[in-house]
Design a protein around this motif. Structure first.
Motif, PDB file in Angstrom:
ATOM      1  N   ARG A 107       0.841  -1.198   0.000  1.00  0.00           N
ATOM      2  CA  ARG A 107       0.000   0.000   0.000  1.00  0.00           C
ATOM      3  C   ARG A 107       0.879   1.253   0.000  1.00  0.00           C
ATOM      4  NH1 ARG A 107      -3.057  -1.316   3.835  1.00  0.00           N
ATOM      5  NH2 ARG A 107      -4.915  -1.882   2.655  1.00  0.00           N
ATOM      6  N   LEU A 108       1.974   1.220   0.769  1.00  0.00           N
ATOM      7  CA  LEU A 108       2.873   2.375   0.820  1.00  0.00           C
ATOM      8  C   LEU A 108       3.471   2.689  -0.540  1.00  0.00           C
ATOM      9  CD1 LEU A 108       4.828   1.842   4.164  1.00  0.00           C
ATOM     10  CD2 LEU A 108       3.167   3.623   3.639  1.00  0.00           C
ATOM     11  N   SER A 109       3.766   1.671  -1.323  1.00  0.00           N
ATOM     12  CA  SER A 109       4.353   1.897  -2.638  1.00  0.00           C
ATOM     13  C   SER A 109       3.457   2.786  -3.490  1.00  0.00           C
ATOM     14  CB  SER A 109       4.596   0.557  -3.348  1.00  0.00           C
ATOM     15  OG  SER A 109       5.023   0.754  -4.677  1.00  0.00           O
ATOM     16  N   GLN A 110       2.176   2.517  -3.498  1.00  0.00           N
ATOM     17  CA  GLN A 110       1.240   3.322  -4.280  1.00  0.00           C
ATOM     18  C   GLN A 110       1.105   4.725  -3.710  1.00  0.00           C
ATOM     19  OE1 GLN A 110      -0.348   2.459  -7.138  1.00  0.00           O
ATOM     20  NE2 GLN A 110       0.797   0.562  -7.130  1.00  0.00           N
ATOM     21  N   LEU A 111       0.959   4.829  -2.406  1.00  0.00           N
ATOM     22  CA  LEU A 111       0.740   6.132  -1.785  1.00  0.00           C
ATOM     23  C   LEU A 111       1.968   7.032  -1.896  1.00  0.00           C
ATOM     24  CD1 LEU A 111      -1.145   4.998   1.446  1.00  0.00           C
ATOM     25  CD2 LEU A 111      -2.133   6.163  -0.538  1.00  0.00           C
ATOM     26  N   LEU A 112       3.125   6.492  -1.549  1.00  0.00           N
ATOM     27  CA  LEU A 112       4.336   7.309  -1.537  1.00  0.00           C
ATOM     28  C   LEU A 112       4.801   7.670  -2.934  1.00  0.00           C
ATOM     29  CD1 LEU A 112       6.243   5.453   1.317  1.00  0.00           C
ATOM     30  CD2 LEU A 112       5.135   7.695   1.450  1.00  0.00           C
ATOM     31  N   SER A 113       4.470   6.849  -3.917  1.00  0.00           N
ATOM     32  CA  SER A 113       4.912   7.125  -5.284  1.00  0.00           C
ATOM     33  C   SER A 113       4.241   8.366  -5.872  1.00  0.00           C
ATOM     34  CB  SER A 113       4.648   5.916  -6.190  1.00  0.00           C
ATOM     35  OG  SER A 113       5.521   4.846  -5.866  1.00  0.00           O
ATOM     36  N   PHE A 114       3.072   8.732  -5.346  1.00  0.00           N
ATOM     37  CA  PHE A 114       2.473   9.962  -5.858  1.00  0.00           C
ATOM     38  C   PHE A 114       2.591  11.101  -4.853  1.00  0.00           C
ATOM     39  CE2 PHE A 114      -1.372   8.588  -3.625  1.00  0.00           C
ATOM     40  CZ  PHE A 114      -1.967   9.788  -3.244  1.00  0.00           C
ATOM     41  N   GLY A 115       3.441  10.937  -3.839  1.00  0.00           N
ATOM     42  CA  GLY A 115       3.777  12.052  -2.968  1.00  0.00           C
ATOM     43  C   GLY A 115       2.860  12.264  -1.795  1.00  0.00           C
ATOM     44  N   ALA A 116       2.194  11.226  -1.321  1.00  0.00           N
ATOM     45  CA  ALA A 116       1.265  11.381  -0.204  1.00  0.00           C
ATOM     46  C   ALA A 116       2.003  11.495   1.122  1.00  0.00           C
ATOM     47  CB  ALA A 116       0.305  10.195  -0.155  1.00  0.00           C
ATOM     48  N   LEU A 117       1.352  12.127   2.090  1.00  0.00           N
ATOM     49  CA  LEU A 117       1.815  12.115   3.459  1.00  0.00           C
ATOM     50  C   LEU A 117       1.110  10.951   4.150  1.00  0.00           C
ATOM     51  CD1 LEU A 117       2.234  15.077   5.894  1.00  0.00           C
ATOM     52  CD2 LEU A 117       1.173  12.967   6.642  1.00  0.00           C
ATOM     53  N   VAL A 118       1.893  10.013   4.698  1.00  0.00           N
ATOM     54  CA  VAL A 118       1.327   8.781   5.254  1.00  0.00           C
ATOM     55  C   VAL A 118       1.635   8.663   6.740  1.00  0.00           C
ATOM     56  CG1 VAL A 118       1.285   6.266   5.126  1.00  0.00           C
ATOM     57  CG2 VAL A 118       1.568   7.614   3.035  1.00  0.00           C
ATOM     58  N   VAL A 119       0.599   8.360   7.525  1.00  0.00           N
ATOM     59  CA  VAL A 119       0.745   8.034   8.938  1.00  0.00           C
ATOM     60  C   VAL A 119       0.490   6.536   9.084  1.00  0.00           C
ATOM     61  CG1 VAL A 119       0.016   8.512  11.297  1.00  0.00           C
ATOM     62  CG2 VAL A 119      -0.114  10.326   9.563  1.00  0.00           C
ATOM     63  N   ALA A 120       1.441   5.810   9.649  1.00  0.00           N
ATOM     64  CA  ALA A 120       1.355   4.355   9.718  1.00  0.00           C
ATOM     65  C   ALA A 120       1.272   3.868  11.151  1.00  0.00           C
ATOM     66  CB  ALA A 120       2.570   3.725   9.040  1.00  0.00           C
ATOM     67  N   GLU A 121       0.594   2.728  11.316  1.00  0.00           N
ATOM     68  CA  GLU A 121       0.593   2.044  12.603  1.00  0.00           C
ATOM     69  C   GLU A 121       1.983   1.466  12.850  1.00  0.00           C
ATOM     70  OE1 GLU A 121      -2.007  -1.420  14.905  1.00  0.00           O
ATOM     71  OE2 GLU A 121      -2.150  -1.200  12.739  1.00  0.00           O
ATOM     72  N   ASP A 122       2.412   1.484  14.101  1.00  0.00           N
ATOM     73  CA  ASP A 122       3.732   0.950  14.431  1.00  0.00           C
ATOM     74  C   ASP A 122       3.836  -0.509  13.985  1.00  0.00           C
ATOM     75  OD1 ASP A 122       6.286   1.038  15.381  1.00  0.00           O
ATOM     76  OD2 ASP A 122       5.746   0.732  17.478  1.00  0.00           O
ATOM     77  N   SER A 123       4.985  -0.869  13.410  1.00  0.00           N
ATOM     78  CA  SER A 123       5.176  -2.193  12.816  1.00  0.00           C
ATOM     79  C   SER A 123       6.587  -2.673  13.110  1.00  0.00           C
ATOM     80  CB  SER A 123       4.927  -2.114  11.298  1.00  0.00           C
ATOM     81  OG  SER A 123       3.667  -1.546  11.013  1.00  0.00           O
ATOM     82  N   ASP A 124       6.984  -3.756  12.463  1.00  0.00           N
ATOM     83  CA  ASP A 124       8.312  -4.325  12.649  1.00  0.00           C
ATOM     84  C   ASP A 124       9.390  -3.240  12.575  1.00  0.00           C
ATOM     85  OD1 ASP A 124      10.096  -6.944  12.487  1.00  0.00           O
ATOM     86  OD2 ASP A 124      10.849  -5.515  11.009  1.00  0.00           O
ATOM     87  N   ALA A 125      10.273  -3.203  13.549  1.00  0.00           N
ATOM     88  CA  ALA A 125      11.249  -2.115  13.662  1.00  0.00           C
ATOM     89  C   ALA A 125      12.171  -2.028  12.448  1.00  0.00           C
ATOM     90  CB  ALA A 125      12.071  -2.289  14.933  1.00  0.00           C
ATOM     91  N   ALA A 126      12.598  -3.177  11.931  1.00  0.00           N
ATOM     92  CA  ALA A 126      13.483  -3.158  10.761  1.00  0.00           C
ATOM     93  C   ALA A 126      12.740  -2.667   9.519  1.00  0.00           C
ATOM     94  CB  ALA A 126      14.062  -4.548  10.516  1.00  0.00           C
ATOM     95  N   ASP A 127      11.463  -3.032   9.387  1.00  0.00           N
ATOM     96  CA  ASP A 127      10.664  -2.517   8.281  1.00  0.00           C
ATOM     97  C   ASP A 127      10.527  -1.003   8.379  1.00  0.00           C
ATOM     98  OD1 ASP A 127      10.304  -5.086   7.395  1.00  0.00           O
ATOM     99  OD2 ASP A 127       8.146  -5.170   7.763  1.00  0.00           O
TER     100      ASP A 127
END
Length: 217
Positions: free
Chosen positions: A123-143
Motif C-alpha cells: 500500500r505504501l508503494s502506491q501512496l508514496l509514489s504519488f507524494g502522499a503524506l502517510v501516517v502508519a501504525e507501528d510495525s516491525d522495527a526493521a521494516d
C-alpha cells in the motif's frame, strides 16, 4: 512449498515471516519500490492543513482484532476518516487521489496493535509514489527503519497521536515540505535498482554463484 527453490524473497523483516522458510535458504528482503504514477500527479501543490484522513481498503480497526476492538478509529476519532474500498483500476485511483489531495493517508496492518507485524509496504508503494503524506501504525522495527523520514509512525495509532504529528497535520507549509522531502527520499531509496543492489541481487555479468551450485539448495 520451497522444493527446488534457490532462495527466498520477501517484502518484510517481520519475525513470524522469517520462520516460514527453512533457514538453509538464502533470504532477501525486497519491499515494493517507487512506481511512477500513470494518471495521478504528485499532490505537492497543496499548502493547506490535513483536515481528513484517507484509507484505501476496508477499515476494520485491525482486521484480526477482537470484536470488542474493531470500533476503534485512528487518532481516537479526532480527525475524520474516509475509507475507499473501490479503488482497483488506474482511473479509479486517479479520481480518488485527485479528490483527496489535501488529505493525509493512513496504513495499518491486520494484526491489531502488534508492533512486530509487517509494515504494509505494498500500500505504501502506491501512496508514496504519488507524494502522499502517510501516517502508519507501528510495525516491525526493521521494516519501519527503511522508511525513516518518509512516513510518520504512531505507536498509539488508535489513541491520541503525538504532538509532533498533530502539529504537522495542522501546518500546511510543514506538510508541503515534508511531502517534498519524503517523495525525494522515496524515489532515491526505493528505486527498483537501488533495492536490488542493496540486497546484492543486481549483477549485470552473471547470476549469483549459489544459484548454480546444487549443493547449496
Amino acid at each position: 512449498a520451497y522444493r527446488g527453490a534457490a532462495e527466498v524473497w520477501t517484502y518484510t523483516h517481520a519475525t513470524h515471516f522469517r520462520r516460514k522458510a527453512p533457514r538453509r535458504y538464502p533470504k532477501r528482503v525486497v519491499p515494493p519500490g517507487f512506481v511512477a504514477p500513470l494518471f495521478a500527479p504528485p499532490p505537492l501543490a497543496d499548502t493547506g492543513p490535513a483536515r481528513e484522513l484517507t484509507f484505501f481498503g476496508m477499515h476494520r480497526a485491525g482486521r484480526e482484532c477482537p470484536k470488542s476492538e474493531r470500533g476503534r478509529v485512528p487518532a481516537g476519532g479526532a480527525i475524520p476518516l474516509k475509507s475507499f474500498n473501490n479503488v482497483w483500476r488506474a482511473a479509479e485511483w486517479a479520481r480518488a487521489t485527485r479528490e483527496r489531495r489535501a488529505s493525509a493517508y493512513i496504513t495499518f496492518h491486520k494484526h491489531c496493535g502488534n508492533a512486530r507485524s509487517p509494515l504494509e509496504s505494498f500500500r505504501l508503494s502506491q501512496l508514496l509514489s504519488f507524494g502522499a503524506l502517510v501516517v502508519a501504525e507501528d510495525s516491525d522495527a526493521a521494516d519501519v527503519a527503511l522508511y525513516k523520514d518518509i512516513i510518520l509512525v504512531e505507536r498509539d495509532f488508535y489513541g491520541e497521536w503525538s504532538p509532533g504529528t498533530r502539529e504537522l497535520l495542522a501546518d500546511g507549509a510543514a506538510i508541503l515540505a515534508f511531502k517534498q522531502n519524503a517523495l525525494a527520499l522515496y524515489k532515491q531509496r526505493f528505486a527498483p535498482l537501488a533495492l536490488l543492489q542493496k540486497v546484492d541481487a543486481w549483477n549485470e555479468r552473471h547470476v549469483p554463484r549459489h544459484w548454480l551450485d546444487p549443493v547449496s539448495w
